[in-house]
Design an enzyme around this catalytic site. Sequence first.
Site, PDB file in Angstrom:
ATOM      1  N   GLY A 104     -17.386  29.907  29.339  1.00 35.44           N
ATOM      2  CA  GLY A 104     -18.805  29.632  29.621  1.00 35.44           C
ATOM      3  C   GLY A 104     -18.999  28.233  30.152  1.00 35.44           C
ATOM      4  O   GLY A 104     -19.885  27.499  29.710  1.00 35.44           O
ATOM      5  N   ALA A 105     -18.165  27.873  31.138  1.00 32.65           N
ATOM      6  CA  ALA A 105     -18.089  26.456  31.549  1.00 32.65           C
ATOM      7  C   ALA A 105     -19.005  26.087  32.715  1.00 32.65           C
ATOM      8  O   ALA A 105     -19.077  24.911  33.081  1.00 32.65           O
ATOM      9  CB  ALA A 105     -16.642  26.109  31.915  1.00 32.65           C
TER      10      ALA A 105
ATOM     11  N   ASP B 214     -16.223  38.277  31.265  1.00 36.86           N
ATOM     12  CA  ASP B 214     -17.099  38.382  30.093  1.00 36.86           C
ATOM     13  C   ASP B 214     -16.171  38.285  28.889  1.00 36.86           C
ATOM     14  O   ASP B 214     -15.387  39.204  28.629  1.00 36.86           O
ATOM     15  CB  ASP B 214     -17.821  39.732  30.135  1.00 36.86           C
ATOM     16  CG  ASP B 214     -18.639  39.995  28.879  1.00 36.86           C
ATOM     17  OD1 ASP B 214     -18.477  39.262  27.879  1.00 36.86           O
ATOM     18  OD2 ASP B 214     -19.430  40.945  28.889  1.00 36.86           O
ATOM     19  N   VAL B 215     -16.252  37.176  28.154  1.00 36.13           N
ATOM     20  CA  VAL B 215     -15.283  36.969  27.072  1.00 36.13           C
ATOM     21  C   VAL B 215     -15.444  37.984  25.939  1.00 36.13           C
ATOM     22  O   VAL B 215     -14.535  38.180  25.137  1.00 36.13           O
ATOM     23  CB  VAL B 215     -15.326  35.527  26.496  1.00 36.13           C
ATOM     24  CG1 VAL B 215     -14.867  34.515  27.513  1.00 36.13           C
ATOM     25  CG2 VAL B 215     -16.708  35.203  25.944  1.00 36.13           C
TER      26      VAL B 215
ATOM     27  N   ASN C 149     -16.532  28.178  24.033  1.00 38.29           N
ATOM     28  CA  ASN C 149     -17.887  27.640  24.151  1.00 38.29           C
ATOM     29  C   ASN C 149     -18.928  28.698  24.509  1.00 38.29           C
ATOM     30  O   ASN C 149     -20.105  28.538  24.191  1.00 38.29           O
ATOM     31  CB  ASN C 149     -17.870  26.542  25.225  1.00 38.29           C
ATOM     32  CG  ASN C 149     -19.260  26.163  25.689  1.00 38.29           C
ATOM     33  OD1 ASN C 149     -19.958  25.407  25.025  1.00 38.29           O
ATOM     34  ND2 ASN C 149     -19.681  26.708  26.828  1.00 38.29           N
TER      35      ASN C 149
ATOM     36  N   SER D  16     -22.461  26.343  15.312  1.00 39.09           N
ATOM     37  CA  SER D  16     -23.813  25.775  15.337  1.00 39.09           C
ATOM     38  C   SER D  16     -24.229  25.437  13.919  1.00 39.09           C
ATOM     39  O   SER D  16     -23.764  26.079  12.966  1.00 39.09           O
ATOM     40  CB  SER D  16     -24.790  26.803  15.918  1.00 39.09           C
ATOM     41  OG  SER D  16     -26.127  26.421  15.664  1.00 39.09           O
TER      42      SER D  16
ATOM     43  N   TYR E 215     -27.567  35.278  15.599  1.00 38.92           N
ATOM     44  CA  TYR E 215     -26.852  34.074  16.058  1.00 38.92           C
ATOM     45  C   TYR E 215     -26.195  33.353  14.874  1.00 38.92           C
ATOM     46  O   TYR E 215     -25.022  32.956  14.944  1.00 38.92           O
ATOM     47  CB  TYR E 215     -27.855  33.169  16.767  1.00 38.92           C
ATOM     48  CG  TYR E 215     -27.310  31.911  17.393  1.00 38.92           C
ATOM     49  CD1 TYR E 215     -26.573  31.958  18.583  1.00 38.92           C
ATOM     50  CD2 TYR E 215     -27.562  30.663  16.824  1.00 38.92           C
ATOM     51  CE1 TYR E 215     -26.107  30.794  19.175  1.00 38.92           C
ATOM     52  CE2 TYR E 215     -27.101  29.502  17.414  1.00 38.92           C
ATOM     53  CZ  TYR E 215     -26.371  29.562  18.588  1.00 38.92           C
ATOM     54  OH  TYR E 215     -25.910  28.403  19.177  1.00 38.92           O
TER      55      TYR E 215
ATOM     56  N   LYS F 285     -22.239  32.767  14.350  1.00 42.41           N
ATOM     57  CA  LYS F 285     -21.707  31.399  14.267  1.00 42.41           C
ATOM     58  C   LYS F 285     -21.048  31.142  12.908  1.00 42.41           C
ATOM     59  O   LYS F 285     -20.070  30.387  12.823  1.00 42.41           O
ATOM     60  CB  LYS F 285     -22.817  30.377  14.544  1.00 42.41           C
ATOM     61  CG  LYS F 285     -23.357  30.407  15.988  1.00 42.41           C
ATOM     62  CD  LYS F 285     -22.274  30.147  17.019  1.00 42.41           C
ATOM     63  CE  LYS F 285     -22.844  29.777  18.390  1.00 42.41           C
ATOM     64  NZ  LYS F 285     -21.785  29.662  19.420  1.00 42.41           N
TER      65      LYS F 285
ATOM     66  N   ILE G 186     -29.194  20.523  21.195  1.00 38.22           N
ATOM     67  CA  ILE G 186     -28.655  19.856  22.385  1.00 38.22           C
ATOM     68  C   ILE G 186     -29.480  20.298  23.597  1.00 38.22           C
ATOM     69  O   ILE G 186     -29.769  21.496  23.752  1.00 38.22           O
ATOM     70  CB  ILE G 186     -27.161  20.227  22.600  1.00 38.22           C
ATOM     71  CG1 ILE G 186     -26.352  20.062  21.296  1.00 38.22           C
ATOM     72  CG2 ILE G 186     -26.560  19.410  23.747  1.00 38.22           C
ATOM     73  CD1 ILE G 186     -26.322  18.669  20.688  1.00 38.22           C
TER      74      ILE G 186
END
Length: 243
Positions: free
Chosen positions: A13-14, A62-63, A89, A141, A154, A158, A187
């Site tokens: 996801g860079a 798609d990871v 990431n 996260s 989420y 995580k 962030i």
Amino acid sequence: MSENKRKAAIVTGAAKGIGRAVALKFAQSGVDVVVNYRASDPADLVAEIERLGAGCLAVQADVGDFEQARHLVAKGMEKYGRIDYLINNAGITRDGLILKMGEADFDAVVDTNLKGAFNTTRHVSPIMLKQKSGAIVNITSVAGLHGNAGQANYSAAKAGLVGLTKSVAKELGSRGITVNAVAPGFIETDMTDSLPEAVKTKLLESIALRRYGQAQEVADLVHFIANCKYMTAQVVTIDGGMS
Ligand code: NAP
């Protein structure tokens, strides 16, 4: 550094946000980077990495898909012959209260944030074991550590990533491979951009440093941890004192 001593990193996801900052940070330190992307165009990132004098290979995958993750790792190996760093990431949110959350929103978030990290780690592990070296950093996260209303999917994904980190660290440690996680707070990226202003203002009041974090600040920490040779199975929070 001679050509055969160069190191290589895979960053998932860079194309934007934290992943982009991480990819640039590794490139700045002379590491060749496999830039994984899904939909966002990574062309300008690739150009920037090459301007820095590092090698760069962009691989669409798609990871969350086991075979696509295998393809990503195989392409990286084909190009650089080694994988020294894996930075998991890639992440998405599909926020909603548990009473209204659909099954698809739960599955999509778990598939990308948790299974995605499993998939890449599964394919990179044999390579790092053979090398007897390597570092994996998973981006979790604060939501995975403390929970967050409206983010059951989420937070669960995580939190799962924390378990994955600690277990894999124990499995791979004897071969000198480190596995750690970084837990950012708020962030400033596209992910947080869409939050309502009222939510952002309230969040700001809970941050001791009274400002949001920057992707660059997370990237600096990820790079530091990936190069800490005697640190493994840890989760390091970077949240400006929010939690
Ligand atoms: P972002 O700007 O939305 O970037 C997320 C990246 O992940 C995008 O490049 C996206 O690609 C990629 N991605 C999503 N699903 C993917 C998949 N299935 N396969 C491959 N790539 C995929 O978000 P960010 O803020 O930089 O987030 C990066 C990581 O930090 C995530 O894991 C996130 O959960 C975590 N994090 C962020 C914050 C924050 O406050 N921003 C806080 C804590 C943790 P496309 O654009 O092509 O979809």
